[in-house]
Motif scaffolding. Structure first.
Motif, PDB file in Angstrom:
ATOM      1  N   CYS A 229      -8.847  -8.536  -1.231  1.00  0.00           N
ATOM      2  CA  CYS A 229      -8.534  -7.130  -0.973  1.00  0.00           C
ATOM      3  C   CYS A 229      -7.247  -7.040  -0.155  1.00  0.00           C
ATOM      4  O   CYS A 229      -6.938  -7.916   0.656  1.00  0.00           O
ATOM      5  N   SER A 230      -6.502  -5.995  -0.360  1.00  0.00           N
ATOM      6  CA  SER A 230      -5.252  -5.800   0.362  1.00  0.00           C
ATOM      7  C   SER A 230      -5.520  -5.575   1.846  1.00  0.00           C
ATOM      8  O   SER A 230      -6.507  -4.928   2.232  1.00  0.00           O
ATOM      9  N   THR A 231      -4.629  -6.095   2.682  1.00  0.00           N
ATOM     10  CA  THR A 231      -4.728  -5.856   4.123  1.00  0.00           C
ATOM     11  C   THR A 231      -3.769  -4.757   4.568  1.00  0.00           C
ATOM     12  O   THR A 231      -3.716  -4.421   5.749  1.00  0.00           O
ATOM     13  N   ASP A 232      -3.015  -4.232   3.624  1.00  0.00           N
ATOM     14  CA  ASP A 232      -2.043  -3.170   3.906  1.00  0.00           C
ATOM     15  C   ASP A 232      -2.487  -1.911   3.173  1.00  0.00           C
ATOM     16  O   ASP A 232      -2.127  -1.688   2.016  1.00  0.00           O
ATOM     17  N   THR A 233      -3.300  -1.087   3.832  1.00  0.00           N
ATOM     18  CA  THR A 233      -3.856   0.106   3.188  1.00  0.00           C
ATOM     19  C   THR A 233      -3.714   1.327   4.103  1.00  0.00           C
ATOM     20  O   THR A 233      -3.534   1.188   5.321  1.00  0.00           O
ATOM     21  N   HIS A 234      -3.817   2.503   3.522  1.00  0.00           N
ATOM     22  CA  HIS A 234      -3.777   3.740   4.298  1.00  0.00           C
ATOM     23  C   HIS A 234      -4.423   4.845   3.477  1.00  0.00           C
ATOM     24  O   HIS A 234      -4.382   4.811   2.237  1.00  0.00           O
ATOM     25  N   GLU A 235      -5.020   5.813   4.183  1.00  0.00           N
ATOM     26  CA  GLU A 235      -5.692   6.909   3.499  1.00  0.00           C
ATOM     27  C   GLU A 235      -5.285   8.249   4.124  1.00  0.00           C
ATOM     28  O   GLU A 235      -5.178   8.365   5.350  1.00  0.00           O
ATOM     29  N   VAL A 236      -5.062   9.237   3.257  1.00  0.00           N
ATOM     30  CA  VAL A 236      -4.682  10.574   3.699  1.00  0.00           C
ATOM     31  C   VAL A 236      -5.586  11.590   3.006  1.00  0.00           C
ATOM     32  O   VAL A 236      -5.745  11.557   1.780  1.00  0.00           O
ATOM     33  N   THR A 237      -6.182  12.487   3.761  1.00  0.00           N
ATOM     34  CA  THR A 237      -7.007  13.554   3.200  1.00  0.00           C
ATOM     35  C   THR A 237      -6.187  14.835   3.116  1.00  0.00           C
ATOM     36  O   THR A 237      -5.621  15.280   4.130  1.00  0.00           O
ATOM     37  N   VAL A 238      -6.132  15.407   1.909  1.00  0.00           N
ATOM     38  CA  VAL A 238      -5.367  16.628   1.668  1.00  0.00           C
ATOM     39  C   VAL A 238      -6.336  17.753   1.351  1.00  0.00           C
ATOM     40  O   VAL A 238      -7.164  17.642   0.441  1.00  0.00           O
ATOM     41  N   ARG A 239      -6.219  18.835   2.131  1.00  0.00           N
ATOM     42  CA  ARG A 239      -7.089  19.988   1.922  1.00  0.00           C
ATOM     43  C   ARG A 239      -6.229  21.255   1.913  1.00  0.00           C
ATOM     44  O   ARG A 239      -5.406  21.462   2.802  1.00  0.00           O
ATOM     45  N   ASP A 240      -6.392  22.058   0.869  1.00  0.00           N
ATOM     46  CA  ASP A 240      -5.624  23.298   0.737  1.00  0.00           C
ATOM     47  C   ASP A 240      -4.121  23.046   0.813  1.00  0.00           C
ATOM     48  O   ASP A 240      -3.355  23.831   1.404  1.00  0.00           O
ATOM     49  N   GLY A 241      -3.701  21.929   0.217  1.00  0.00           N
ATOM     50  CA  GLY A 241      -2.270  21.645   0.117  1.00  0.00           C
ATOM     51  C   GLY A 241      -1.624  21.075   1.359  1.00  0.00           C
ATOM     52  O   GLY A 241      -0.394  20.920   1.399  1.00  0.00           O
ATOM     53  N   ARG A 242      -2.428  20.723   2.375  1.00  0.00           N
ATOM     54  CA  ARG A 242      -1.865  20.143   3.596  1.00  0.00           C
ATOM     55  C   ARG A 242      -2.677  18.930   4.043  1.00  0.00           C
ATOM     56  O   ARG A 242      -3.873  18.838   3.762  1.00  0.00           O
ATOM     57  N   VAL A 243      -2.018  18.022   4.748  1.00  0.00           N
ATOM     58  CA  VAL A 243      -2.705  16.846   5.280  1.00  0.00           C
ATOM     59  C   VAL A 243      -3.692  17.287   6.356  1.00  0.00           C
ATOM     60  O   VAL A 243      -3.315  17.937   7.341  1.00  0.00           O
ATOM     61  N   ALA A 244      -4.956  16.949   6.138  1.00  0.00           N
ATOM     62  CA  ALA A 244      -6.003  17.321   7.088  1.00  0.00           C
ATOM     63  C   ALA A 244      -6.401  16.155   7.984  1.00  0.00           C
ATOM     64  O   ALA A 244      -6.890  16.372   9.100  1.00  0.00           O
ATOM     65  N   ALA A 245      -6.207  14.906   7.505  1.00  0.00           N
ATOM     66  CA  ALA A 245      -6.598  13.734   8.291  1.00  0.00           C
ATOM     67  C   ALA A 245      -5.915  12.499   7.708  1.00  0.00           C
ATOM     68  O   ALA A 245      -5.521  12.480   6.532  1.00  0.00           O
ATOM     69  N   TRP A 271       4.177   4.397   2.160  1.00  0.00           N
ATOM     70  CA  TRP A 271       4.650   5.751   1.852  1.00  0.00           C
ATOM     71  C   TRP A 271       3.732   6.787   2.494  1.00  0.00           C
ATOM     72  O   TRP A 271       4.189   7.775   3.068  1.00  0.00           O
ATOM     73  N   LEU A 272       2.420   6.569   2.419  1.00  0.00           N
ATOM     74  CA  LEU A 272       1.472   7.521   2.998  1.00  0.00           C
ATOM     75  C   LEU A 272       1.572   7.576   4.522  1.00  0.00           C
ATOM     76  O   LEU A 272       1.270   8.615   5.130  1.00  0.00           O
ATOM     77  N   VAL A 277      -0.617  15.017   9.995  1.00  0.00           N
ATOM     78  CA  VAL A 277      -1.496  16.172   9.844  1.00  0.00           C
ATOM     79  C   VAL A 277      -0.663  17.457   9.842  1.00  0.00           C
ATOM     80  O   VAL A 277       0.210  17.645  10.691  1.00  0.00           O
ATOM     81  N   GLY A 278      -0.938  18.306   8.859  1.00  0.00           N
ATOM     82  CA  GLY A 278      -0.201  19.562   8.728  1.00  0.00           C
ATOM     83  C   GLY A 278       0.897  19.525   7.695  1.00  0.00           C
ATOM     84  O   GLY A 278       1.377  20.589   7.267  1.00  0.00           O
ATOM     85  N   ASP A 279       1.348  18.332   7.280  1.00  0.00           N
ATOM     86  CA  ASP A 279       2.401  18.229   6.272  1.00  0.00           C
ATOM     87  C   ASP A 279       1.932  18.804   4.929  1.00  0.00           C
ATOM     88  O   ASP A 279       0.753  18.683   4.565  1.00  0.00           O
TER      89      ASP A 279
END
Length: 412
Positions: A229-245, A271-272, A277-279
């Motif tokens: 598995c990759s050790t270089d990961t990231h997660e972004v939650t998008v809600r209503d068109g904006r980053v929420a978390a 990239w992520l 938050v808010g973007d």
């Protein structure tokens, strides 16, 4: 119409589908004697008939269970059987019962185990694209991340069997076309509700994924499923068109409607990390067909074995197994759904090359291999009943939970 007349009509319907090149249904492979001279079909719904017959294959006897579906009948349609989430499984009989299908067969290959990645759970998600009721559920994993036998030359995980809005079945290939756009940049989307993402990409997960962990999406490579598995990961939650978390690693749990979780690995993760938050973020995705211009109402993954009445070159002629398949006849107006019997006396099954030949002899011009082995299951209602029963004998002794299947529906 009397019951006898209905049985006779069902027999004629299936005979038209199950007879090809002058060979009767039940005819075995080249050089072998037919198991029976004529089919004895049972109509289970208007335009839908069920038949079973013996085959004498090179490796021993086999038994086929076949559904003949006439899509020209206005009361008949095909659609995806699935549990309501991509990363979830249920038996074919349970799926058919939940969705009120009159018959069905198991579907795509899937992420069944994760022995190579300690601590990572198998998602149960299917390999290829999936569309249900005209709604896109997922795209295909990279070829090297596929579970199942080796793909025939020239085929890929993007290959599908589907039915268009014109009510014609066809074989095609569906590729993901998508982007993630911010105020500063635009990035191609690498995946949609997939258990494996391409190296260096960003994938989108929606409420259709379910509540399974998204860690598996960052394991393996495009060419090696068992790679770490990759050790270089990231997660972004998008809600209503904006980053929420944001989070450093993929998570799990249900995804709310209207929310998209973006998972990145390697370059995609880097990239992520630029997002806060808010973007503002816009995620767009669709599946693009390689051949058909008609929109698909239903699509399921697997791989082609027969095209234009000819077996694909390079089909495996050595490995025998219990198998399932879908075949097309009459310009996609008629469909054959086949599942072999997995009881001990028939468990040697067929090779992929033999499967293609059987589908051709049954009248299919194009044919598509579905998952086999312990997954192979065909269910159908008995005339006058409202509950499906398993018609073949699954090779594991009981039904295996699967991520999806092909459902036959009738309003008759």
């Amino acid at each position: 119409m009397t019951r006898r007349q209905k049985r006779c009509r069902a027999g004629r319907t299936v005979l038209a589908l199950l007879t090809a090149l002058g060979s009767p249904a039940g005819a075995a492979l080249a050089g072998a004697a037919p198991a029976r001279a004529a089919p004895a079909a049972v109509e289970i719904a208007p335009g839908v008939a069920y038949e079973q017959f013996g085959l004498q294959a090179a490796g021993g006897p086999a038994r086929a269970h076949v559904l003949a579906v006439d899509l020209r009948h206005p009361k008949v349609r095909l659609d995806l059987l699935y549990p309501g989430a991509v990363a979830e499984r249920a038996t074919v009989s349970r799926l058919a019962g939940r969705q009120a299908a009159v018959a069905g067969v198991n579907g795509d290959f899937f992420n069944i185990t994760e022995t190579q990645h300690p601590g990572v759970e198998a998602t149960g998600a299917s390999v290829g694209p999936a569309i249900a009721g005209g709604r896109t559920l997922k795209a295909a994993v990279p070829d090297g991340q596929r579970f199942g036998p080796a793909l025939p030359p020239g085929t890929s995980t993007r290959d599908v069997f589907g039915v268009g809005t014109d009510r014609r079945a066809r074989l095609d290939s569906l590729a993901l076309d998508g982007t993630v756009t911010t105020s500063a940049e635009r990035l191609p989307l690498g995946g949609l509700n997939q258990y494996a993402l391409p190296v260096g990409s960003v994938g989108a997960f929606t409420a259709d994924w379910g509540d399974a962990s998204r860690v598996r999406a960052t394991c393996g490579t495009d060419t090696e499923r068992a790679a770490p598995c990759s050790t270089d990961t990231h997660e972004v939650t998008v809600r209503d068109g904006r980053v929420a978390a944001t989070d450093q690693s993929p998570g799990g749990g249900p995804i709310a409607a209207g929310t998209t979780v973006l998972v990145g690995r390697e370059a995609g993760a880097q990239w992520l990390r630029k997002l806060a938050v808010g973007d503002t973020v816009r995620v767009r995705h669709r599946l693009v067909a390689a051949r058909s211009k008609v929109p698909y109402r239903f699509v399921i993954g697997g791989y082609p074995v027969l095209s234009g009445g000819q077996p694909l070159p390079g089909l495996d002629h050595r490995t025998r197994a219990v198998r399932s398949a879908a075949g097309l006849a009459d310009g996609g107006r008629r469909v054959l759904l086949l599942s072999l019997d997995g009881s001990p006396e028939y468990r040697t099954g067929l090779t992929i090359a033999e499967l293609a030949d059987v589908m051709r002899r049954l009248g299919a011009v194009d044919a598509f291999s579905l998952d086999g082995g312990g997954s192979s299951t065909l269910v159908a209602r008995a005339p006058g009943t409202t509950t499906v029963t398993v018609r073949n004998h699954p090779s594991g002794g009981t039904e295996r939970p699967v991520p999806n299947g092909i459902g036959v529906f009738s309003t008759g």
